[in-house]
Design a protein around this motif. Structure first.
Motif, PDB file in Angstrom:
ATOM      1  N   GLU A 243       0.912  -1.202  -0.095  1.00 22.96           N
ATOM      2  CA  GLU A 243      -0.132  -0.108   0.031  1.00 22.96           C
ATOM      3  C   GLU A 243       0.851   1.359  -0.016  1.00 22.96           C
ATOM      4  OE1 GLU A 243      -3.532   2.294   2.474  1.00 22.96           O
ATOM      5  OE2 GLU A 243      -2.753   0.197   3.321  1.00 22.96           O
ATOM      6  N   ASP A 280      -4.805   0.968  -6.181  1.00 18.83           N
ATOM      7  CA  ASP A 280      -6.271   0.762  -5.437  1.00 18.83           C
ATOM      8  C   ASP A 280      -6.987   2.049  -5.444  1.00 18.83           C
ATOM      9  OD1 ASP A 280      -5.577   2.253  -3.265  1.00 18.83           O
ATOM     10  OD2 ASP A 280      -4.470   0.184  -2.509  1.00 18.83           O
ATOM     11  N   SER A 282      -7.999   3.402  -2.597  1.00 21.52           N
ATOM     12  CA  SER A 282      -8.233   3.812  -0.954  1.00 21.52           C
ATOM     13  C   SER A 282      -7.572   5.205  -0.905  1.00 21.52           C
ATOM     14  CB  SER A 282      -7.129   2.805  -0.421  1.00 21.52           C
ATOM     15  OG  SER A 282      -5.946   3.009  -0.738  1.00 21.52           O
ATOM     16  N   ASN A 288      -3.504   8.218  -6.452  1.00 26.28           N
ATOM     17  CA  ASN A 288      -3.626   6.826  -7.107  1.00 26.28           C
ATOM     18  C   ASN A 288      -2.691   7.294  -8.409  1.00 26.28           C
ATOM     19  OD1 ASN A 288      -4.747   5.998  -5.172  1.00 26.28           O
ATOM     20  ND2 ASN A 288      -6.796   6.241  -6.046  1.00 26.28           N
ATOM     21  N   LEU A 327      -8.187  -4.479  -3.014  1.00 24.45           N
ATOM     22  CA  LEU A 327      -7.011  -3.603  -2.751  1.00 24.45           C
ATOM     23  C   LEU A 327      -5.717  -4.313  -3.280  1.00 24.45           C
ATOM     24  CD1 LEU A 327      -8.160  -1.462   0.307  1.00 24.45           C
ATOM     25  CD2 LEU A 327      -8.642  -1.288  -2.005  1.00 24.45           C
ATOM     26  N   ARG A 331      -2.918  -2.976  -6.887  1.00 23.46           N
ATOM     27  CA  ARG A 331      -1.850  -2.222  -6.680  1.00 23.46           C
ATOM     28  C   ARG A 331      -0.603  -3.188  -7.521  1.00 23.46           C
ATOM     29  NH1 ARG A 331      -3.665  -1.924  -1.247  1.00 23.46           N
ATOM     30  NH2 ARG A 331      -2.320  -3.703  -0.760  1.00 23.46           N
TER      31      ARG A 331
END
Length: 352
Positions: A243, A280, A282, A288, A327, A331
């Protein structure tokens, strides 16, 4: 080898497109567009601060501190930011028993923060106030404060950043009584990499056909296998990321090095490699997009490092536009080959 479902779908779409447009071209046109990039490397900032210094009955240090600093802020590839700066600090003391009505001196600042995907930063901050120790009841000539800092980052104009937040610090070399300082921070910085040019590939416009002089030339449709996803190969795969990160782990670096070597040896089987980066859903759209571009650029760099000609690689950031809302799977980076001459030979050559 039987075509996979993905390749069959691509073939159907390609043949339909040919029937509608009668195009005889497997070329691509590359256009450039400006996109917002996340901060990276060393950036200059000017910092302003103002707040309140707390007192108690034994140490009359209550007042209003202000500061002006020049900061060098280093944004790492990992989500960490480090600051080092130098400037001037001043405090007006509000108690009659205070040693001074006001004090001014130079100050040194160091900070280390974690940068979250939503552009909040939080971490430690330290200030060293030169020759102001006696005014803050310090045990030395200089006063030293350490505490916590939180900042929110904003893009305010092309190339300009703002960070707004606050800090809470306590004196570490006091004479026994606690002295606390609370300040609001406003920092303005310049990001020369805020706007970058990315390459976008689109289908070439159909060429006008001239009337034949004698015998009509037979036109053959372009094969859909001209555009193949490496993940559809038997041993092919996408590259996944943690992440808010675009760092490639050691395992994937080794695989990309080997892949680059194989592609270099079989460069006659394809025209170009498109590196598509994804993120993703988020985080904010701009972040992003930036993450997806950096992931694509990192993979491109690894392929070049492995020996593949940089002229044959195009890196594209796709943001979270194709998110499956899973998610960990969003990525990623995918490799697509264009101008493929022999699909079977390419799959055999890339059997890692």
């Amino acid at each position: 080898m039987k075509s996979t479902i993905v390749l069959a779908s691509l073939l159907t779409l390609s043949l339909n497109s040919y029937a509608d447009q009668n195009i005889n071209s497997n070329s691509l046109e590359f256009s450039k567009e400006a996109v917002e990039m996340a901060p990276q490397g060393l950036l200059p900032f000017i910092g302003f601060g103002g707040g309140y210094t707390g007192n108690n009955d034994n140490i009359p240090v209550e007042g209003t501190p202000v500061s002006l600093k020049v900061l060098g802020s280093y944004y790492m590839a990992q989500p960490y930011v480090f600051d080092a700066g130098f400037g001037i600090s001043n405090q007006q003391f509000s108690q009659s028993a205070a040693k001074d009505t006001a004090v001014t001196g130079s100050s040194l600042e160091l900070a280390a923060r974690y940068r979250f995907a939503n552009k909040w930063q939080a971490g430690l901050v330290a200030n060293h106030l030169f020759e102001m120790g006696s005014s803050y009841a310090a045990s030395q000539g200089d006063a030293q404060f350490v505490g916590l800092q939180a900042l929110k980052e904003f893009s305010i104009a092309k190339g300009w950043l703002a960070r707004v937040g606050g800090r809470a610090m306590t004196e570490t070399n006091n004479t026994g009584e606690m002295v606390n300082m609370y300040m609001i921070d406003l920092q303005l910085g310049w990001n020369p990499h805020a706007q970058a040019t990315t390459v976008k590939a689109t289908a070439a416009a159909p060429k006008a056909q001239t009337a034949p002089v004698a015998k009509a030339i037979e036109v053959k449709p372009t094969s859909a296998l001209d555009y193949i996803n490496y993940a559809s190969f038997e041993n092919g795969n996408s590259i996944f990321f943690p992440e808010a990160s675009y760092t490639i782990d050691a395992k994937n670096q080794a695989q990309l090095k080997k892949l680059a070597s194989l592609l270099k040896q079989n460069k006659n089987l394809f025209s170009k490699v498109e590196v598509h980066g994804y993120a993703d859903i988020s985080g904010p759209e701009a972040l992003n997009q930036s993450l997806s571009e950096k992931r694509a650029e990192q993979v491109k760099a690894q392929l070049i490092k492995g020996g593949l000609n940089k002229e044959t690689i195009v890196a594209l950031g796709k943001g979270s536009s194709q998110s499956k809302e899973i998610l960990a799977q969003d990525r990623k980076v995918e490799l697509l080959f264009t101008g493929v001459k022999d699909e079977k030979a390419l799959q055999k050559a890339l059997a890692l």
